[in-house]
Design a protein around this motif. Sequence first.
Motif, PDB file in Angstrom:
ATOM      1  N   MET A  61       0.865  -1.180   0.000  1.00 22.42           N
ATOM      2  CA  MET A  61       0.000   0.000   0.000  1.00 22.42           C
ATOM      3  C   MET A  61       0.900   1.227   0.000  1.00 22.42           C
ATOM      4  O   MET A  61       1.237   1.782   1.048  1.00 22.42           O
ATOM      5  CB  MET A  61      -0.904  -0.020   1.239  1.00 22.42           C
ATOM      6  N   PRO A  62       1.352   1.675  -1.184  1.00 24.87           N
ATOM      7  CA  PRO A  62       2.323   2.776  -1.218  1.00 24.87           C
ATOM      8  C   PRO A  62       1.683   4.141  -1.027  1.00 24.87           C
ATOM      9  O   PRO A  62       0.649   4.448  -1.614  1.00 24.87           O
ATOM     10  CB  PRO A  62       2.929   2.653  -2.615  1.00 24.87           C
ATOM     11  N   PHE A  63       2.286   4.943  -0.184  1.00 23.64           N
ATOM     12  CA  PHE A  63       1.993   6.369  -0.076  1.00 23.64           C
ATOM     13  C   PHE A  63       3.301   7.117  -0.313  1.00 23.64           C
ATOM     14  O   PHE A  63       4.388   6.611  -0.008  1.00 23.64           O
ATOM     15  CB  PHE A  63       1.460   6.734   1.315  1.00 23.64           C
ATOM     16  N   TYR A  64       3.179   8.330  -0.809  1.00 22.06           N
ATOM     17  CA  TYR A  64       4.347   9.171  -1.047  1.00 22.06           C
ATOM     18  C   TYR A  64       4.195  10.436  -0.224  1.00 22.06           C
ATOM     19  O   TYR A  64       3.185  11.137  -0.332  1.00 22.06           O
ATOM     20  CB  TYR A  64       4.486   9.491  -2.535  1.00 22.06           C
ATOM     21  N   ALA A  65       5.187  10.708   0.624  1.00 16.72           N
ATOM     22  CA  ALA A  65       5.171  11.899   1.479  1.00 16.72           C
ATOM     23  C   ALA A  65       6.236  12.868   0.979  1.00 16.72           C
ATOM     24  O   ALA A  65       7.404  12.499   0.841  1.00 16.72           O
ATOM     25  CB  ALA A  65       5.433  11.528   2.930  1.00 16.72           C
ATOM     26  N   PHE A  66       5.820  14.097   0.692  1.00 12.89           N
ATOM     27  CA  PHE A  66       6.740  15.119   0.192  1.00 12.89           C
ATOM     28  C   PHE A  66       6.809  16.281   1.174  1.00 12.89           C
ATOM     29  O   PHE A  66       5.850  16.563   1.905  1.00 12.89           O
ATOM     30  CB  PHE A  66       6.280  15.621  -1.182  1.00 12.89           C
ATOM     31  N   TYR A  67       7.959  16.963   1.150  1.00  9.14           N
ATOM     32  CA  TYR A  67       8.201  18.064   2.074  1.00  9.14           C
ATOM     33  C   TYR A  67       8.729  19.277   1.309  1.00  9.14           C
ATOM     34  O   TYR A  67       9.374  19.137   0.268  1.00  9.14           O
ATOM     35  CB  TYR A  67       9.212  17.643   3.147  1.00  9.14           C
ATOM     36  N   LYS A  68       8.460  20.445   1.859  1.00  5.06           N
ATOM     37  CA  LYS A  68       8.913  21.682   1.235  1.00  5.06           C
ATOM     38  C   LYS A  68      10.434  21.816   1.352  1.00  5.06           C
ATOM     39  O   LYS A  68      11.095  21.034   2.035  1.00  5.06           O
ATOM     40  CB  LYS A  68       8.198  22.879   1.863  1.00  5.06           C
ATOM     41  N   GLY A  69      10.980  22.826   0.668  1.00  4.53           N
ATOM     42  CA  GLY A  69      12.426  22.926   0.519  1.00  4.53           C
ATOM     43  C   GLY A  69      13.174  23.612   1.637  1.00  4.53           C
ATOM     44  O   GLY A  69      14.385  23.795   1.523  1.00  4.53           O
ATOM     45  N   SER A  70      12.519  23.970   2.732  1.00  2.60           N
ATOM     46  CA  SER A  70      13.207  24.654   3.827  1.00  2.60           C
ATOM     47  C   SER A  70      13.980  23.671   4.692  1.00  2.60           C
ATOM     48  O   SER A  70      13.718  22.464   4.697  1.00  2.60           O
ATOM     49  CB  SER A  70      12.187  25.400   4.697  1.00  2.60           C
ATOM     50  N   ASP A  71      14.924  24.196   5.461  1.00  3.98           N
ATOM     51  CA  ASP A  71      15.656  23.368   6.412  1.00  3.98           C
ATOM     52  C   ASP A  71      14.704  22.763   7.444  1.00  3.98           C
ATOM     53  O   ASP A  71      14.874  21.609   7.865  1.00  3.98           O
ATOM     54  CB  ASP A  71      16.734  24.192   7.118  1.00  3.98           C
ATOM     55  N   LEU A  72      13.713  23.550   7.862  1.00  2.00           N
ATOM     56  CA  LEU A  72      12.748  23.061   8.836  1.00  2.00           C
ATOM     57  C   LEU A  72      11.992  21.861   8.295  1.00  2.00           C
ATOM     58  O   LEU A  72      11.870  20.825   8.964  1.00  2.00           O
ATOM     59  CB  LEU A  72      11.777  24.175   9.213  1.00  2.00           C
ATOM     60  N   SER A  73      11.467  21.963   7.070  1.00  2.00           N
ATOM     61  CA  SER A  73      10.707  20.855   6.495  1.00  2.00           C
ATOM     62  C   SER A  73      11.563  19.615   6.336  1.00  2.00           C
ATOM     63  O   SER A  73      11.112  18.491   6.588  1.00  2.00           O
ATOM     64  CB  SER A  73      10.133  21.263   5.129  1.00  2.00           C
ATOM     65  N   LYS A  74      12.799  19.805   5.916  1.00  2.00           N
ATOM     66  CA  LYS A  74      13.702  18.659   5.757  1.00  2.00           C
ATOM     67  C   LYS A  74      13.922  17.964   7.091  1.00  2.00           C
ATOM     68  O   LYS A  74      13.877  16.725   7.182  1.00  2.00           O
ATOM     69  CB  LYS A  74      15.032  19.114   5.171  1.00  2.00           C
ATOM     70  N   THR A  75      14.145  18.742   8.142  1.00  2.00           N
ATOM     71  CA  THR A  75      14.341  18.164   9.470  1.00  2.00           C
ATOM     72  C   THR A  75      13.104  17.399   9.927  1.00  2.00           C
ATOM     73  O   THR A  75      13.198  16.289  10.456  1.00  2.00           O
ATOM     74  CB  THR A  75      14.678  19.266  10.488  1.00  2.00           C
ATOM     75  N   LEU A  76      11.926  17.987   9.713  1.00  2.00           N
ATOM     76  CA  LEU A  76      10.686  17.331  10.118  1.00  2.00           C
ATOM     77  C   LEU A  76      10.485  16.031   9.353  1.00  2.00           C
ATOM     78  O   LEU A  76      10.031  15.028   9.915  1.00  2.00           O
ATOM     79  CB  LEU A  76       9.500  18.273   9.903  1.00  2.00           C
ATOM     80  N   GLY A  77      10.800  16.034   8.058  1.00  2.00           N
ATOM     81  CA  GLY A  77      10.677  14.820   7.264  1.00  2.00           C
ATOM     82  C   GLY A  77      11.604  13.725   7.749  1.00  2.00           C
ATOM     83  O   GLY A  77      11.218  12.552   7.849  1.00  2.00           O
ATOM     84  N   GLU A  78      12.831  14.086   8.074  1.00  2.00           N
ATOM     85  CA  GLU A  78      13.801  13.107   8.566  1.00  2.00           C
ATOM     86  C   GLU A  78      13.372  12.544   9.920  1.00  2.00           C
ATOM     87  O   GLU A  78      13.508  11.342  10.184  1.00  2.00           O
ATOM     88  CB  GLU A  78      15.182  13.753   8.658  1.00  2.00           C
ATOM     89  N   GLU A  79      12.840  13.401  10.780  1.00  2.00           N
ATOM     90  CA  GLU A  79      12.368  12.938  12.086  1.00  2.00           C
ATOM     91  C   GLU A  79      11.202  11.967  11.918  1.00  2.00           C
ATOM     92  O   GLU A  79      11.112  10.951  12.620  1.00  2.00           O
ATOM     93  CB  GLU A  79      11.940  14.127  12.950  1.00  2.00           C
ATOM     94  N   ASN A  80      10.314  12.275  10.976  1.00  2.00           N
ATOM     95  CA  ASN A  80       9.150  11.422  10.785  1.00  2.00           C
ATOM     96  C   ASN A  80       9.543  10.050  10.248  1.00  2.00           C
ATOM     97  O   ASN A  80       8.983   9.026  10.651  1.00  2.00           O
ATOM     98  CB  ASN A  80       8.152  12.088   9.835  1.00  2.00           C
ATOM     99  N   ILE A  81      10.501  10.007   9.333  1.00  2.00           N
ATOM    100  CA  ILE A  81      10.998   8.727   8.826  1.00  2.00           C
ATOM    101  C   ILE A  81      11.536   7.877   9.966  1.00  2.00           C
ATOM    102  O   ILE A  81      11.279   6.671  10.057  1.00  2.00           O
ATOM    103  CB  ILE A  81      12.091   8.959   7.763  1.00  2.00           C
ATOM    104  N   GLU A  82      12.279   8.508  10.867  1.00  2.00           N
ATOM    105  CA  GLU A  82      12.863   7.769  11.988  1.00  2.00           C
ATOM    106  C   GLU A  82      11.784   7.204  12.897  1.00  2.00           C
ATOM    107  O   GLU A  82      11.838   6.038  13.306  1.00  2.00           O
ATOM    108  CB  GLU A  82      13.785   8.692  12.780  1.00  2.00           C
ATOM    109  N   ILE A  83      10.764   8.010  13.209  1.00  2.00           N
ATOM    110  CA  ILE A  83       9.691   7.558  14.093  1.00  2.00           C
ATOM    111  C   ILE A  83       8.895   6.429  13.445  1.00  2.00           C
ATOM    112  O   ILE A  83       8.644   5.383  14.049  1.00  2.00           O
ATOM    113  CB  ILE A  83       8.754   8.729  14.451  1.00  2.00           C
ATOM    114  N   GLU A  84       8.470   6.626  12.201  1.00  2.00           N
ATOM    115  CA  GLU A  84       7.620   5.636  11.539  1.00  2.00           C
ATOM    116  C   GLU A  84       8.364   4.331  11.289  1.00  2.00           C
ATOM    117  O   GLU A  84       7.809   3.247  11.427  1.00  2.00           O
ATOM    118  CB  GLU A  84       7.090   6.210  10.227  1.00  2.00           C
ATOM    119  N   GLY A  85       9.626   4.423  10.904  1.00  2.00           N
ATOM    120  CA  GLY A  85      10.395   3.218  10.634  1.00  2.00           C
ATOM    121  C   GLY A  85      10.567   2.335  11.851  1.00  2.00           C
ATOM    122  O   GLY A  85      10.654   1.111  11.748  1.00  2.00           O
ATOM    123  N   LYS A  86      10.604   2.924  13.031  1.00  2.00           N
ATOM    124  CA  LYS A  86      10.772   2.156  14.257  1.00  2.00           C
ATOM    125  C   LYS A  86       9.510   1.393  14.638  1.00  2.00           C
ATOM    126  O   LYS A  86       9.576   0.396  15.345  1.00  2.00           O
ATOM    127  CB  LYS A  86      11.149   3.092  15.417  1.00  2.00           C
TER     128      LYS A  86
END
Length: 469
Positions: A279-304
Amino acid sequence: MKKIINQGTLIGLILILALIFTSCTGPDNQIKSEKELKKEAFLDDFDYMMQTMEDSFPYFGVAKRKWDVDIRELGRDTREIIENYPQSLETTANEMEIPLEDMPELDEQVFWSILRHEFFAKISGLAHAYPLDYNLYGTFKDPYSHQRSPLYTNHNHESFSNEFSEAFYVEQEIFFNNPDEQNQSRHKLVFRDKPLPQLTDMKVFTDILKEDKVAYLSVPSFMNFTSSTIKNLKKFYEDTQSYEHLIIDIRDNSGGSPDVWRMLIMNPLWPDRENMPDMPFYAFYKGSDLSKTLGEENIEIEGKNSRNIPQRAGLLDAEEIIRENNLKYINEDDKKDLAYGVRYNTSISNIDEKAMQHLGFRSYYPFEGKIWLLTNENNYSGAALFARHAKDMGFATLVGEATGGAYTTSSGLFFSLPNTGIILRWDADYLTDSEGRALNEYTTTPHYNSNDNMDALETVLKIIEAGTF
């Protein structure tokens, strides 16, 4: 990518998670009193909020196309309300029978009310965008800020634990629960005589509509399933496993933890354990440093937590993901703001068997009959995700109305305003289906709409009786 499973985390999420950002403390370490906050401080907070939205909120285009709300224009209008208060809310005061001369001074609570009623109410239901009240603050604080919590991030910890936020929500709780005669106008204006959301434990309801043929399960919320609820569900599944039809009713279910329906409804009933579609979903983030950080944090949480498994460990270039996966229907205007992305596998095949056993599911109850899912426009967040998965994975036939929105892979991202400490929430992930459609714009539609003069339950019973499915 190899799944990283933490079964204790999964159980904790199911039993205590109440649902589906950055904070900035002030320039000094002293809690500001109401008298110290001038209009300029509220305008500074509002400007901070709008800039943070520009940096991290990816749904400006969806808000305009679906709600006909220009968020930037709404921001300018709301800023003028703050600048020109109280005259700017004279119409509201008249409607509430508050004389203009009795309007309270602009303070933190009045400012919160302007954010809630004049700004966020205009995009209600979009991407979990709202300011927290004291109830939600108390519910979310430990799960999102405690260092041992699976939802902990630096952003969330700072948002909930800074002195300004703590002081604001202590004051709001006291003010809400102890209105006095001198504060009646202020109380009425701040809360607008509307109840604050209450997050309570839910109870399922089961019924046999036709013996040995049609069973019924109503799930009004995906909040905090108790052990007794799980026990009742297992008994119901066992008793009705040979039935021809199972109707699952989630109308008016506004959401909660997706792990509830994944682990306690869809997984136990899934008829073919050897075939659980991706069941693929694609999550995209805006180009700011803040958005990139939030995206990376979310990957870490969800992957665990074995819920949404990222295809790779980090974010990729958005254009690369769109091209490689042929996301041909992604909105071209929205795409201009999206710089990073990740492909998630959100299938129930991600669920760890040991975690299921921990919940008491040592055997499954594959339902070989027909499963029907009743939906309506009040399905948001976890409930909307359930409807999407049930339809796209072939788990159930949907009957009723199209769902609401608030689709996200995020467990919760929060922002704290620097002067008032008010905490805001919104989703930073622009979530699409396997062809690039924004889920918050193209919500899940049913296979069968409700018949004229019939509700969804009456409609599905009519379909079953006629045998026209």
